[in-house]
Design a protein around this motif. Structure first.
Motif, PDB file in Angstrom:
ATOM      1  N   GLY A 132       0.787  -1.236   0.000  1.00 11.82           N
ATOM      2  CA  GLY A 132       0.000   0.000   0.000  1.00 11.82           C
ATOM      3  C   GLY A 132       0.811   1.274   0.000  1.00 11.82           C
ATOM      4  O   GLY A 132       0.249   2.373  -0.084  1.00 11.82           O
ATOM      5  N   ASP A 133       2.136   1.164   0.064  1.00  7.01           N
ATOM      6  CA  ASP A 133       2.969   2.369   0.109  1.00  7.01           C
ATOM      7  C   ASP A 133       2.962   3.144  -1.196  1.00  7.01           C
ATOM      8  O   ASP A 133       3.391   4.296  -1.225  1.00  7.01           O
ATOM      9  N   ILE A 134       2.448   2.550  -2.251  1.00 10.18           N
ATOM     10  CA  ILE A 134       2.276   3.315  -3.494  1.00 10.18           C
ATOM     11  C   ILE A 134       1.326   4.479  -3.239  1.00 10.18           C
ATOM     12  O   ILE A 134       1.436   5.532  -3.862  1.00 10.18           O
ATOM     13  N   ASN A 135       0.407   4.305  -2.288  1.00 12.26           N
ATOM     14  CA  ASN A 135      -0.569   5.345  -1.947  1.00 12.26           C
ATOM     15  C   ASN A 135      -0.106   6.221  -0.782  1.00 12.26           C
ATOM     16  O   ASN A 135      -0.859   7.073  -0.316  1.00 12.26           O
ATOM     17  N   ARG A 136       1.106   5.978  -0.292  1.00  5.38           N
ATOM     18  CA  ARG A 136       1.639   6.754   0.827  1.00  5.38           C
ATOM     19  C   ARG A 136       2.851   7.588   0.421  1.00  5.38           C
ATOM     20  O   ARG A 136       3.665   7.961   1.251  1.00  5.38           O
ATOM     21  N   GLY A 137       2.971   7.852  -0.870  1.00  2.00           N
ATOM     22  CA  GLY A 137       4.021   8.752  -1.344  1.00  2.00           C
ATOM     23  C   GLY A 137       5.384   8.120  -1.555  1.00  2.00           C
ATOM     24  O   GLY A 137       6.369   8.836  -1.721  1.00  2.00           O
ATOM     25  N   PHE A 138       5.461   6.783  -1.585  1.00  2.00           N
ATOM     26  CA  PHE A 138       6.753   6.118  -1.784  1.00  2.00           C
ATOM     27  C   PHE A 138       7.429   6.575  -3.074  1.00  2.00           C
ATOM     28  O   PHE A 138       8.602   6.947  -3.067  1.00  2.00           O
ATOM     29  N   LEU A 139       6.702   6.563  -4.174  1.00  2.00           N
ATOM     30  CA  LEU A 139       7.300   6.939  -5.464  1.00  2.00           C
ATOM     31  C   LEU A 139       7.657   8.425  -5.504  1.00  2.00           C
ATOM     32  O   LEU A 139       8.629   8.809  -6.152  1.00  2.00           O
ATOM     33  N   LYS A 140       6.918   9.243  -4.783  1.00  2.22           N
ATOM     34  CA  LYS A 140       7.222  10.675  -4.715  1.00  2.22           C
ATOM     35  C   LYS A 140       8.576  10.888  -4.035  1.00  2.22           C
ATOM     36  O   LYS A 140       9.391  11.683  -4.496  1.00  2.22           O
ATOM     37  N   VAL A 141       8.816  10.166  -2.944  1.00  2.00           N
ATOM     38  CA  VAL A 141      10.109  10.271  -2.250  1.00  2.00           C
ATOM     39  C   VAL A 141      11.219   9.748  -3.153  1.00  2.00           C
ATOM     40  O   VAL A 141      12.259  10.391  -3.319  1.00  2.00           O
ATOM     41  N   LEU A 142      11.016   8.590  -3.762  1.00  2.00           N
ATOM     42  CA  LEU A 142      12.014   8.007  -4.653  1.00  2.00           C
ATOM     43  C   LEU A 142      12.312   8.951  -5.824  1.00  2.00           C
ATOM     44  O   LEU A 142      13.450   9.054  -6.271  1.00  2.00           O
ATOM     45  N   GLY A 143      11.300   9.675  -6.259  1.00  2.00           N
ATOM     46  CA  GLY A 143      11.464  10.637  -7.342  1.00  2.00           C
ATOM     47  C   GLY A 143      12.348  11.823  -6.976  1.00  2.00           C
ATOM     48  O   GLY A 143      12.789  12.558  -7.864  1.00  2.00           O
ATOM     49  N   GLN A 144      12.623  12.033  -5.698  1.00  2.00           N
ATOM     50  CA  GLN A 144      13.546  13.092  -5.287  1.00  2.00           C
ATOM     51  C   GLN A 144      15.002  12.662  -5.489  1.00  2.00           C
ATOM     52  O   GLN A 144      15.907  13.477  -5.404  1.00  2.00           O
ATOM     53  N   LEU A 145      15.207  11.367  -5.776  1.00  2.00           N
ATOM     54  CA  LEU A 145      16.542  10.833  -6.037  1.00  2.00           C
ATOM     55  C   LEU A 145      16.794  10.663  -7.526  1.00  2.00           C
ATOM     56  O   LEU A 145      17.849  11.017  -8.033  1.00  2.00           O
ATOM     57  N   THR A 146      15.818  10.105  -8.217  1.00  2.00           N
ATOM     58  CA  THR A 146      16.000   9.768  -9.624  1.00  2.00           C
ATOM     59  C   THR A 146      14.656   9.741 -10.336  1.00  2.00           C
ATOM     60  O   THR A 146      13.604   9.804  -9.697  1.00  2.00           O
ATOM     61  N   GLU A 147      14.690   9.601 -11.628  1.00  2.72           N
ATOM     62  CA  GLU A 147      13.489   9.527 -12.447  1.00  2.72           C
ATOM     63  C   GLU A 147      12.760   8.214 -12.156  1.00  2.72           C
ATOM     64  O   GLU A 147      13.329   7.137 -12.304  1.00  2.72           O
ATOM     65  N   THR A 148      11.501   8.298 -11.734  1.00  2.00           N
ATOM     66  CA  THR A 148      10.721   7.076 -11.501  1.00  2.00           C
ATOM     67  C   THR A 148       9.852   6.725 -12.693  1.00  2.00           C
ATOM     68  O   THR A 148       9.426   5.580 -12.825  1.00  2.00           O
ATOM     69  N   GLY A 149       9.592   7.691 -13.547  1.00  2.00           N
ATOM     70  CA  GLY A 149       8.689   7.437 -14.661  1.00  2.00           C
ATOM     71  C   GLY A 149       7.267   7.309 -14.148  1.00  2.00           C
ATOM     72  O   GLY A 149       6.968   7.554 -12.980  1.00  2.00           O
ATOM     73  N   VAL A 150       6.378   6.910 -15.023  1.00  2.00           N
ATOM     74  CA  VAL A 150       4.983   6.690 -14.650  1.00  2.00           C
ATOM     75  C   VAL A 150       4.841   5.224 -14.249  1.00  2.00           C
ATOM     76  O   VAL A 150       5.146   4.330 -15.037  1.00  2.00           O
ATOM     77  N   VAL A 151       4.454   4.992 -13.014  1.00  2.00           N
ATOM     78  CA  VAL A 151       4.280   3.638 -12.499  1.00  2.00           C
ATOM     79  C   VAL A 151       2.825   3.481 -12.087  1.00  2.00           C
ATOM     80  O   VAL A 151       2.362   4.145 -11.156  1.00  2.00           O
ATOM     81  N   ASN A 152       2.089   2.608 -12.791  1.00  2.00           N
ATOM     82  CA  ASN A 152       0.695   2.400 -12.426  1.00  2.00           C
ATOM     83  C   ASN A 152       0.603   1.317 -11.346  1.00  2.00           C
ATOM     84  O   ASN A 152       1.580   0.589 -11.104  1.00  2.00           O
ATOM     85  N   PRO A 153      -0.524   1.204 -10.674  1.00  2.00           N
ATOM     86  CA  PRO A 153      -0.655   0.229  -9.587  1.00  2.00           C
ATOM     87  C   PRO A 153      -0.362  -1.216 -10.006  1.00  2.00           C
ATOM     88  O   PRO A 153       0.206  -1.984  -9.224  1.00  2.00           O
ATOM     89  N   GLU A 154      -0.711  -1.576 -11.217  1.00  2.00           N
ATOM     90  CA  GLU A 154      -0.448  -2.944 -11.683  1.00  2.00           C
ATOM     91  C   GLU A 154       1.057  -3.193 -11.807  1.00  2.00           C
ATOM     92  O   GLU A 154       1.550  -4.265 -11.425  1.00  2.00           O
ATOM     93  N   GLN A 155       1.793  -2.220 -12.343  1.00  4.85           N
ATOM     94  CA  GLN A 155       3.245  -2.353 -12.448  1.00  4.85           C
ATOM     95  C   GLN A 155       3.880  -2.433 -11.065  1.00  4.85           C
ATOM     96  O   GLN A 155       4.775  -3.244 -10.835  1.00  4.85           O
ATOM     97  N   PHE A 156       3.430  -1.572 -10.163  1.00  2.00           N
ATOM     98  CA  PHE A 156       3.961  -1.575  -8.798  1.00  2.00           C
ATOM     99  C   PHE A 156       3.729  -2.939  -8.151  1.00  2.00           C
ATOM    100  O   PHE A 156       4.642  -3.521  -7.571  1.00  2.00           O
ATOM    101  N   THR A 157       2.508  -3.453  -8.270  1.00  2.00           N
ATOM    102  CA  THR A 157       2.159  -4.745  -7.666  1.00  2.00           C
ATOM    103  C   THR A 157       3.005  -5.867  -8.255  1.00  2.00           C
ATOM    104  O   THR A 157       3.529  -6.715  -7.518  1.00  2.00           O
TER     105      THR A 157
END
Length: 190
Positions: A53-78
């Protein structure tokens, strides 16, 4: 870990959280002022494995402060989460601000299985990042110390990381040395 029947959707951890509680913090090589640890990372903060559930808690937003995360949809994350979990070699660790319900820091330990050194394991720390508003709270230090001790607990014969020259002094505090080997890469653009 909670029994499977009581685990809420999105709270499934990437790895067993008990591993973090079993670390021998007395082997930590850096000092913290004020004192913090994996069990007590600071007021309103929890250090734990990444959860679905961390996809909904800003995990990718934090990771995006380090490097390009691109567009990650819930299915890809899962799909990636499930792959990492089933392999048993990924230890993505996060710090959550429980007051905000948001991830504010993360780092990853990857275990590489080798044929060398009598089929030993090597640990690699990657993707250490603390959100801008939480820098200065020693969370990068906490994550690096925690994952270094975790690699030792997992019987790695060595642990490595890659960093920019400006960050070498930071990692030396943990006992890391600059290698004489050259880091080289080739990037592929799809």
């Amino acid at each position: 870990m909670m029994p499977a029947a009581t685990v809420k959707a999105g709270s499934v951890p990437l790895y067993d959280p008990h591993l973090l509680h079993q670390l021998d913090w007395s082997q930590n090589s850096v000092t913290f002022s004020p004192a913090i640890s994996p069990a007590d990372p600071g007021d309103g903060l929890v250090l734990r494995p990444l959860c679905m559930g961390d996809i909904n808690r800003g995990f990718l937003k934090v990771l995006g402060q380090l490097t390009e995360t691109g567009v990650v949809n819930p299915e890809q994350f899962t799909k990636t989460f499930e792959h990492m979990k089933s392999s048993g070699d990924y230890y993505v660790t996060v710090v959550e601000d429980t007051n905000l319900g948001q991830i504010v820091a993360t780092a990853t330990l990857v275990i590489e299985h080798k044929f060398t050194h009598s089929c030993a394991k090597r640990g690699r720390i990657e993707d250490v990042v603390v959100s801008g508003e939480c820098r200065g709270k020693q969370l990068g230090k906490l994550l690096t110390s925690t994952l270094t001790l975790l690699s030792k607990r997992l019987n790695c014969y060595k642990i490595t990381l890659e960093c920019l020259p400006k960050n070498v002094a930071f990692y030396k505090k943990f006992g890391y040395s600059v290698s004489e080997e050259n880091y080289m890469y080739q990037r592929f653009f799809n």
